[in-house]
Write a protein that holds these residues in place. Structure first.
Motif, PDB file in Angstrom:
ATOM      1  N   ALA A  54      -7.125   3.144  13.936  1.00  0.00           N
ATOM      2  CA  ALA A  54      -8.501   2.791  13.563  1.00  0.00           C
ATOM      3  C   ALA A  54      -8.555   1.522  12.716  1.00  0.00           C
ATOM      4  O   ALA A  54      -9.522   0.761  12.801  1.00  0.00           O
ATOM      5  N   ARG A  55      -7.530   1.272  11.909  1.00  0.00           N
ATOM      6  CA  ARG A  55      -7.502   0.084  11.054  1.00  0.00           C
ATOM      7  C   ARG A  55      -6.826  -1.109  11.722  1.00  0.00           C
ATOM      8  O   ARG A  55      -7.040  -2.255  11.313  1.00  0.00           O
ATOM      9  N   TYR A  56      -6.002  -0.828  12.721  1.00  0.00           N
ATOM     10  CA  TYR A  56      -5.077  -1.850  13.222  1.00  0.00           C
ATOM     11  C   TYR A  56      -5.776  -3.087  13.760  1.00  0.00           C
ATOM     12  O   TYR A  56      -5.375  -4.219  13.455  1.00  0.00           O
TER      13      TYR A  56
ATOM     14  N   GLU B 175       0.817  -1.210   0.000  1.00  0.00           N
ATOM     15  CA  GLU B 175       0.000   0.000   0.000  1.00  0.00           C
ATOM     16  C   GLU B 175       0.854   1.265   0.000  1.00  0.00           C
ATOM     17  O   GLU B 175       0.322   2.384  -0.042  1.00  0.00           O
TER      18      GLU B 175
ATOM     19  N   ASP C 188      -8.388  -4.646  13.069  1.00  0.00           N
ATOM     20  CA  ASP C 188      -8.947  -5.556  12.066  1.00  0.00           C
ATOM     21  C   ASP C 188      -7.988  -5.814  10.909  1.00  0.00           C
ATOM     22  O   ASP C 188      -8.314  -6.597  10.008  1.00  0.00           O
ATOM     23  N   TYR C 189      -6.835  -5.192  10.923  1.00  0.00           N
ATOM     24  CA  TYR C 189      -5.993  -5.193   9.729  1.00  0.00           C
ATOM     25  C   TYR C 189      -5.532  -6.582   9.295  1.00  0.00           C
ATOM     26  O   TYR C 189      -5.597  -6.904   8.097  1.00  0.00           O
TER      27      TYR C 189
ATOM     28  N   VAL D  77      -0.517   1.659   9.790  1.00  0.00           N
ATOM     29  CA  VAL D  77      -1.863   1.621   9.199  1.00  0.00           C
ATOM     30  C   VAL D  77      -2.842   2.528   9.929  1.00  0.00           C
ATOM     31  O   VAL D  77      -3.938   2.799   9.420  1.00  0.00           O
TER      32      VAL D  77
ATOM     33  N   LYS E 101       0.907  -0.640  14.050  1.00  0.00           N
ATOM     34  CA  LYS E 101      -0.234   0.118  14.570  1.00  0.00           C
ATOM     35  C   LYS E 101      -0.225   1.551  14.044  1.00  0.00           C
ATOM     36  O   LYS E 101      -1.274   2.112  13.696  1.00  0.00           O
TER      37      LYS E 101
ATOM     38  N   THR F 254      -8.697  -7.904   7.451  1.00  0.00           N
ATOM     39  CA  THR F 254      -9.106  -7.234   6.215  1.00  0.00           C
ATOM     40  C   THR F 254      -8.005  -7.264   5.161  1.00  0.00           C
ATOM     41  O   THR F 254      -8.292  -7.353   3.963  1.00  0.00           O
ATOM     42  N   ALA F 255      -6.747  -7.180   5.595  1.00  0.00           N
ATOM     43  CA  ALA F 255      -5.640  -7.108   4.645  1.00  0.00           C
ATOM     44  C   ALA F 255      -5.222  -8.468   4.121  1.00  0.00           C
ATOM     45  O   ALA F 255      -4.835  -8.601   2.952  1.00  0.00           O
TER      46      ALA F 255
END
Length: 364
Positions: A204-206, A105, A208-209, A201, A198, A212-213
């Motif tokens: 807020a994304r960490y 990314e 679930d990352y 990304v 942490k 999801t990733a």
């Protein structure tokens, strides 16, 4: 038959010999027929299980993927195909794979200072992300387990004074070498990578990352990954996956980071994972480090650690006999979970027997 038709059929055979399959909700199967070679493998891996003393080879699961299809699996002890098994240090290679998605990314570079993403490393500003991936932070660390618990950094991190905030505990260690100049296997380095992720990304994304990733795109549904009290994934030790799901990670790596028609990991990230750390000095018959993976490469004049396996073999390895071997040249992924409490199990022996049973050609 004309020369043109002969060439056509030879090409067709070469394509179908390694047809490309991808798992959907489940792996497609092409189960291997029992042969003397397979019986020898099972006799080694699944010896009579001594649960009273926990001595000897104690395989919980053995699963083989070839050409993207499930061709063999067997379970023992309490483990089944539905059991998310503790992977121990295979978690390190999983974190490297998650980081590879973030790298793709464009969120960080290998030579970025780790301090950029984890401010508690302010005493060690020269450590880069690549140094952490090579277990080469230069931080003084003792990776001892049952045999020397009182002086063990990893035991203190996982179970006593460091367990609330494992990355901060690691960052508090003094340096013994310049970053990037010496290999020192360290679960602490792996947890610094998790803490850096942490901020890479964003908080807020960490949480679930990893799902999801990585996990969701691969069809992994039952992964569990424990965190410490700060909500940071314990990248060194505490991911749990079924053998079938872990094999999806292996097949992704075997295909150079591609999953179906999507390049989930950049090819240069996979190449970095599989490139030996330049300053590693080989000793005994240990596998050499890549980027949080272990390599079957001749390093520093030492022979390959697994001489009966191809030199492109690489692996994610964990405490008590957890192993995932990826052999791209043979289109094979082998997952082995265990509960070994001594040194009976040998990587090369299992690889030798598995290749005789499953490889396209018998290894010399």
């Amino acid at each position: 038959m004309s020369k043109g038709l002969s060439l056509f059929f030879l090409l067709l055979l070469s394509v179908t010999a390694h047809a490309e399959y991808w798992p959907a909700e489940q792996w497609s199967t092409a189960l291997a027929i029992s042969t003397p070679a397979l019986q020898s493998l099972e006799a080694y891996a699944f010896r009579p299980r001594d649960d009273a003393t926990r001595k000897g080879i104690r395989t919980d699961a053995l699963l083989v993927i070839r050409d993207g299809q499930l061709i063999y699996e067997r379970y023992a002890g309490p483990t089944t195909a539905q059991t998310p098994h503790l992977t121990w240090s295979i978690s390190k290679s999983l974190m490297a794979t998650v980081l590879g998605v973030a790298y793709g990314e464009g969120l960080f570079k290998l030579q970025d200072p780790a301090l950029k993403f984890y401010p508690p490393l302010q005493k060690h500003p020269a450590i880069t992300m690549a140094d952490l991936l090579h277990w080469a932070s230069g931080l003084d660390w003792q990776e001892d387990y049952e045999y020397a618990p009182l002086k063990s950094s990893v035991v203190a991190m996982l179970y006593t004074r460091g367990h609330q905030d494992m990355a901060a505990f690691t960052a508090g260690h003094e340096a013994y070498a310049q970053p990037g100049q010496a290999f020192c296997y360290s679960s602490g380095d792996s947890n610094l990578l998790s803490a850096a992720l942490k901020n890479i990304v964003g908080p807020a994304r960490y949480a679930d990352y990893p799902w999801t990733a990585l996990f969701e795109p691969l069809g992994i549904r039952d992964a569990v990954w424990e965190t410490d009290a700060t909500g940071t994934f314990v990248a060194s030790s505490y991911a749990y996956l079924t053998a079938r799901d872990l094999a999806r990670i292996g097949w992704l790596m075997a295909r150079d980071g591609r999953w179906k028609d999507r390049q989930l990991l950049p090819k240069d990230w996979v190449a970095f994972n599989r490139e030996p750390f330049a300053h590693y000095r080989a000793h005994q018959d240990d596998a050499g480090p890549g980027g949080q993976w272990w390599l079957n490469r001749a390093v520093d004049g030492a022979p390959r650690p697994w001489p009966d396996a191809p030199d492109d073999t690489f692996a994610a390895l964990g405490h008590w006999g957890q192993a995932m071997y990826v052999i791209p040249s043979e289109h094979l992924v082998i997952v082995r979970y265990g509960d070994d409490r001594d040194d009976s199990y040998q990587h090369n022996e299992l690889l030798k027997l598995a290749l005789k049973a499953f490889a396209g050609k018998v290894q010399p």
